[in-house]
Design a protein around this motif. Structure first.
Motif, PDB file in Angstrom:
ATOM      1  N   TYR A 101       0.857  -1.187   0.000  1.00 27.48           N
ATOM      2  CA  TYR A 101       0.000   0.000   0.000  1.00 27.48           C
ATOM      3  C   TYR A 101       0.892   1.236   0.000  1.00 27.48           C
ATOM      4  CZ  TYR A 101      -3.028  -3.737   1.495  1.00 27.48           C
ATOM      5  OH  TYR A 101      -3.704  -4.938   1.534  1.00 27.48           O
ATOM      6  N   ASP A 102       0.578   2.206  -0.876  1.00 27.07           N
ATOM      7  CA  ASP A 102       1.398   3.412  -0.849  1.00 27.07           C
ATOM      8  C   ASP A 102       0.918   4.364   0.237  1.00 27.07           C
ATOM      9  OD1 ASP A 102      -0.393   5.509  -1.869  1.00 27.07           O
ATOM     10  OD2 ASP A 102      -0.147   4.662  -3.870  1.00 27.07           O
ATOM     11  N   THR A 103       1.777   5.342   0.546  1.00 26.78           N
ATOM     12  CA  THR A 103       1.545   6.202   1.710  1.00 26.78           C
ATOM     13  C   THR A 103       0.820   7.492   1.387  1.00 26.78           C
ATOM     14  OG1 THR A 103       3.705   7.280   1.451  1.00 26.78           O
ATOM     15  CG2 THR A 103       3.601   5.324   2.881  1.00 26.78           C
ATOM     16  N   VAL A 104       0.165   7.567   0.227  1.00 25.92           N
ATOM     17  CA  VAL A 104      -0.557   8.790  -0.118  1.00 25.92           C
ATOM     18  C   VAL A 104      -1.730   8.949   0.851  1.00 25.92           C
ATOM     19  CG1 VAL A 104      -1.872  10.013  -1.873  1.00 25.92           C
ATOM     20  CG2 VAL A 104       0.138   8.679  -2.533  1.00 25.92           C
ATOM     21  N   GLY A 105      -1.535   9.803   1.844  1.00 28.71           N
ATOM     22  CA  GLY A 105      -2.548  10.039   2.864  1.00 28.71           C
ATOM     23  C   GLY A 105      -2.713  11.511   3.167  1.00 28.71           C
ATOM     24  N   HIS A 106      -2.195  12.359   2.258  1.00 32.31           N
ATOM     25  CA  HIS A 106      -2.328  13.814   2.388  1.00 32.31           C
ATOM     26  C   HIS A 106      -1.819  14.317   3.739  1.00 32.31           C
ATOM     27  CE1 HIS A 106      -4.521  14.503  -1.428  1.00 32.31           C
ATOM     28  NE2 HIS A 106      -4.729  13.209  -1.276  1.00 32.31           N
ATOM     29  N   GLY A 107      -0.745  13.704   4.215  1.00 27.58           N
ATOM     30  CA  GLY A 107      -0.101  14.176   5.424  1.00 27.58           C
ATOM     31  C   GLY A 107      -0.857  13.902   6.704  1.00 27.58           C
ATOM     32  N   HIS A 108      -1.852  13.023   6.652  1.00 28.05           N
ATOM     33  CA  HIS A 108      -2.693  12.775   7.832  1.00 28.05           C
ATOM     34  C   HIS A 108      -2.086  11.632   8.645  1.00 28.05           C
ATOM     35  CE1 HIS A 108      -6.174  13.074  10.311  1.00 28.05           C
ATOM     36  NE2 HIS A 108      -6.665  11.891   9.971  1.00 28.05           N
ATOM     37  N   VAL A 109      -1.400  11.982   9.705  1.00 32.78           N
ATOM     38  CA  VAL A 109      -0.650  10.996  10.489  1.00 32.78           C
ATOM     39  C   VAL A 109      -1.545   9.911  11.088  1.00 32.78           C
ATOM     40  CG1 VAL A 109       0.904  10.683  12.455  1.00 32.78           C
ATOM     41  CG2 VAL A 109       1.218  12.627  10.909  1.00 32.78           C
ATOM     42  N   PRO A 110      -2.740  10.214  11.627  1.00 30.85           N
ATOM     43  CA  PRO A 110      -3.582   9.130  12.154  1.00 30.85           C
ATOM     44  C   PRO A 110      -3.914   8.062  11.106  1.00 30.85           C
ATOM     45  CG  PRO A 110      -4.349  11.231  12.978  1.00 30.85           C
ATOM     46  CD  PRO A 110      -3.313  11.546  11.946  1.00 30.85           C
ATOM     47  N   ALA A 111      -4.101   8.470   9.854  1.00 30.08           N
ATOM     48  CA  ALA A 111      -4.372   7.491   8.798  1.00 30.08           C
ATOM     49  C   ALA A 111      -3.147   6.620   8.541  1.00 30.08           C
ATOM     50  CB  ALA A 111      -4.798   8.206   7.520  1.00 30.08           C
ATOM     51  N   TYR A 119       5.802  13.691   6.567  1.00 22.87           N
ATOM     52  CA  TYR A 119       4.865  13.246   7.605  1.00 22.87           C
ATOM     53  C   TYR A 119       5.145  11.829   8.067  1.00 22.87           C
ATOM     54  CZ  TYR A 119       1.227  10.215   5.312  1.00 22.87           C
ATOM     55  OH  TYR A 119       0.506   9.200   4.723  1.00 22.87           O
ATOM     56  N   ILE A 120       5.887  11.084   7.273  1.00 21.70           N
ATOM     57  CA  ILE A 120       6.230   9.720   7.664  1.00 21.70           C
ATOM     58  C   ILE A 120       7.222   9.725   8.827  1.00 21.70           C
ATOM     59  CG2 ILE A 120       7.244   7.556   6.810  1.00 21.70           C
ATOM     60  CD1 ILE A 120       6.073   8.397   4.028  1.00 21.70           C
ATOM     61  N   ASN A 121       7.948  10.827   8.989  1.00 20.85           N
ATOM     62  CA  ASN A 121       8.877  10.972  10.109  1.00 20.85           C
ATOM     63  C   ASN A 121       8.241  11.641  11.326  1.00 20.85           C
ATOM     64  OD1 ASN A 121      11.361   9.793   9.273  1.00 20.85           O
ATOM     65  ND2 ASN A 121      11.663  11.498   7.849  1.00 20.85           N
ATOM     66  N   ASP A 122       6.927  11.704  11.357  1.00 18.79           N
ATOM     67  CA  ASP A 122       6.239  12.295  12.505  1.00 18.79           C
ATOM     68  C   ASP A 122       6.624  11.553  13.798  1.00 18.79           C
ATOM     69  OD1 ASP A 122       3.659  12.351  14.401  1.00 18.79           O
ATOM     70  OD2 ASP A 122       3.614  14.135  13.118  1.00 18.79           O
ATOM     71  N   PRO A 123       6.673  12.246  14.929  1.00 18.70           N
ATOM     72  CA  PRO A 123       7.015  11.582  16.190  1.00 18.70           C
ATOM     73  C   PRO A 123       6.109  10.412  16.555  1.00 18.70           C
ATOM     74  CG  PRO A 123       7.153  13.965  16.444  1.00 18.70           C
ATOM     75  CD  PRO A 123       6.573  13.718  15.090  1.00 18.70           C
ATOM     76  N   LYS A 124       4.898  10.380  16.023  1.00 15.49           N
ATOM     77  CA  LYS A 124       3.990   9.276  16.338  1.00 15.49           C
ATOM     78  C   LYS A 124       4.356   7.992  15.591  1.00 15.49           C
ATOM     79  CE  LYS A 124      -0.030  12.180  17.409  1.00 15.49           C
ATOM     80  NZ  LYS A 124       0.605  13.494  17.095  1.00 15.49           N
ATOM     81  N   ILE A 125       5.305   8.089  14.655  1.00  8.20           N
ATOM     82  CA  ILE A 125       5.737   6.932  13.884  1.00  8.20           C
ATOM     83  C   ILE A 125       7.108   6.494  14.388  1.00  8.20           C
ATOM     84  CG2 ILE A 125       6.177   6.017  11.575  1.00  8.20           C
ATOM     85  CD1 ILE A 125       3.269   6.999  12.079  1.00  8.20           C
ATOM     86  N   ASP A 126       7.247   5.218  14.696  1.00 13.91           N
ATOM     87  CA  ASP A 126       8.528   4.694  15.161  1.00 13.91           C
ATOM     88  C   ASP A 126       9.615   4.964  14.110  1.00 13.91           C
ATOM     89  OD1 ASP A 126      10.472   2.097  15.002  1.00 13.91           O
ATOM     90  OD2 ASP A 126       9.950   2.572  17.076  1.00 13.91           O
ATOM     91  N   PRO A 127      10.782   5.468  14.508  1.00 15.37           N
ATOM     92  CA  PRO A 127      11.836   5.798  13.537  1.00 15.37           C
ATOM     93  C   PRO A 127      12.255   4.617  12.664  1.00 15.37           C
ATOM     94  CG  PRO A 127      12.322   6.819  15.645  1.00 15.37           C
ATOM     95  CD  PRO A 127      11.142   5.917  15.867  1.00 15.37           C
ATOM     96  N   ALA A 128      12.296   3.420  13.223  1.00 15.51           N
ATOM     97  CA  ALA A 128      12.667   2.251  12.418  1.00 15.51           C
ATOM     98  C   ALA A 128      11.596   1.945  11.375  1.00 15.51           C
ATOM     99  CB  ALA A 128      12.887   1.045  13.326  1.00 15.51           C
ATOM    100  N   GLU A 129      10.325   2.108  11.751  1.00 14.13           N
ATOM    101  CA  GLU A 129       9.234   1.911  10.797  1.00 14.13           C
ATOM    102  C   GLU A 129       9.299   2.969   9.702  1.00 14.13           C
ATOM    103  OE1 GLU A 129       5.767  -0.083  13.606  1.00 14.13           O
ATOM    104  OE2 GLU A 129       5.874   2.103  13.455  1.00 14.13           O
ATOM    105  N   ALA A 130       9.538   4.218  10.088  1.00 11.05           N
ATOM    106  CA  ALA A 130       9.626   5.292   9.107  1.00 11.05           C
ATOM    107  C   ALA A 130      10.754   5.042   8.120  1.00 11.05           C
ATOM    108  CB  ALA A 130       9.819   6.630   9.812  1.00 11.05           C
ATOM    109  N   LYS A 131      11.897   4.603   8.609  1.00 11.76           N
ATOM    110  CA  LYS A 131      13.030   4.339   7.723  1.00 11.76           C
ATOM    111  C   LYS A 131      12.701   3.243   6.718  1.00 11.76           C
ATOM    112  CE  LYS A 131      17.944   3.145   7.628  1.00 11.76           C
ATOM    113  NZ  LYS A 131      18.210   4.202   6.634  1.00 11.76           N
ATOM    114  N   ALA A 132      12.027   2.194   7.186  1.00 13.26           N
ATOM    115  CA  ALA A 132      11.642   1.113   6.280  1.00 13.26           C
ATOM    116  C   ALA A 132      10.710   1.614   5.192  1.00 13.26           C
ATOM    117  CB  ALA A 132      10.981  -0.013   7.068  1.00 13.26           C
ATOM    118  N   VAL A 133       9.714   2.408   5.581  1.00  9.79           N
ATOM    119  CA  VAL A 133       8.741   2.924   4.626  1.00  9.79           C
ATOM    120  C   VAL A 133       9.399   3.872   3.634  1.00  9.79           C
ATOM    121  CG1 VAL A 133       6.648   4.317   4.376  1.00  9.79           C
ATOM    122  CG2 VAL A 133       6.807   2.628   6.222  1.00  9.79           C
TER     123      VAL A 133
END
Length: 313
Positions: free
Chosen positions: A244-254, A287-301
């Motif tokens: 799934y691609d990350t096109v979510g218009h910057g909405h971190v909860p999504a 937005y993928i590097n938002d604090p609510k996202i684990d840094p390791a998860e963000a790096k993978a994505v």
């Protein structure tokens, strides 16, 4: 390697071919910055600003679909040759997904062979429906079989047809609501018909965080046995066979919901350029590097998953 798997490219010449094929909505794609020349140079500058090394280009939703077989084939060959030429000129910055002349399955199989073989394209793109027909209709089965045989990537994008609903079309909701609804319906059709199970070697990439699917997976698991009993397993497990691609218009909860539902390893960076451009484009990555996202998860994505799916690196 930072790869954007959801980015569009259209030239006026190609869009004119679609008009001849019967398309009436190409004005949506004109003058948006998704063409060649100065628009292409501006795109590259924006990619540099956002730290995107490579974009995988696709012509969807403006694909060469039409009842006139000869015109559909000519448009598909034109756009695939055009994309291949651009990739050859800038292999450091671009890859491309091939377009198929559907609903003409025999011609689509021939063009898939040419595009994936001779032109060495990164995969194939289709819309979530073909002229209003579901991808899981039996007539399209040979396309899935061929893509599976080749171990190909398949990028799916909404058609912009309002999910064939006047409740969407008549109320100015085509892209705000209709597009993610199209994603959701298509993915659930793939799941209930067992496409990822029966064709395990296709690497299917769905758009827009899977539409509403992250909110619906548990509901599907609870209800599929009485509503879609032929589904070959838990919908949530089959969903995790796709990406799934990350096109979510910057909405971190999504984004958070998609990571929690599918796993960070199933998400690939996407921007939806040129619909997200300028500062919005940059936000689509940041937005993928938002604090609510684990840094390791963000790096993978951001930097790992797409290269693995596409075989780049």
């Amino acid at each position: 390697m930072r790869i954007d798997v959801h980015a569009h490219y259209w030239t006026e010449d190609y869009l004119d071919l679609l008009v001849a094929l019967g398309k009436t909505d190409t004005g949506t794609q004109r003058g948006m910055g998704a063409g060649g020349g100065e628009e292409l140079e501006a795109r590259l500058r924006l990619m540099d600003r956002a730290g995107v090394e490579t974009q995988v280009l696709s012509a969807s939703p403006q694909l060469p679909y039409g009842e006139d077989r000869d015109k559909a084939v000519a448009a598909a060959r034109f756009v695939n040759d055009q994309y291949a030429e651009l990739v050859a000129q800038r292999p450091d910055r671009f890859r491309a997904f091939a377009a198929l002349p559907l609903p003409h399955v025999d011609a689509a199989l021939e063009e898939a062979g040419r595009a994936l073989g001779d032109l060495r394209m990164a995969g194939v793109t289709m819309t979530t429906t073909v002229l209003g027909r579901a991808l899981v209709e039996p007539e399209f089965e040979p396309v899935f079989a061929e893509l599976d045989r080749r171990g190909a990537v398949l990028f799916l994008h909404p058609a912009g047809n309002n999910a064939c609903s006047p409740l969407i079309a008549d109320h100015h909701l085509t892209w705000m609501v209709g597009a993610p609804i199209e994603d959701t319906i298509s993915i659930m059709q793939l799941i209930t018909h067992g496409i990822p199970v029966r064709y395990p070697d296709i690497r299917i990439i769905n758009s827009h965080l899977g539409g509403a699917l992250p909110m619906l997976l548990q509901r599907a698991d609870n209800q599929y046995q009485w509503e879609a009993p032929e589904t070959p397993g838990l919908p949530s497990e089959i969903a995790r066979r796709m990406w799934y691609d990350t096109v979510g218009h910057g909405h971190v909860p999504a984004l958070r919901a998609a990571i929690d539902s599918f796993g960070a390893d199933r998400l690939l960076l996407g921007t939806d350029f040129p619909y997200e451009s300028g500062d919005v484009f940059v936000r689509a990555i940041d937005y993928i590097n938002d604090p609510k996202i684990d840094p390791a998860e963000a790096k993978a994505v951001l930097d790992q998953n797409a290269a693995g799916v596409l075989g780049i690196g």
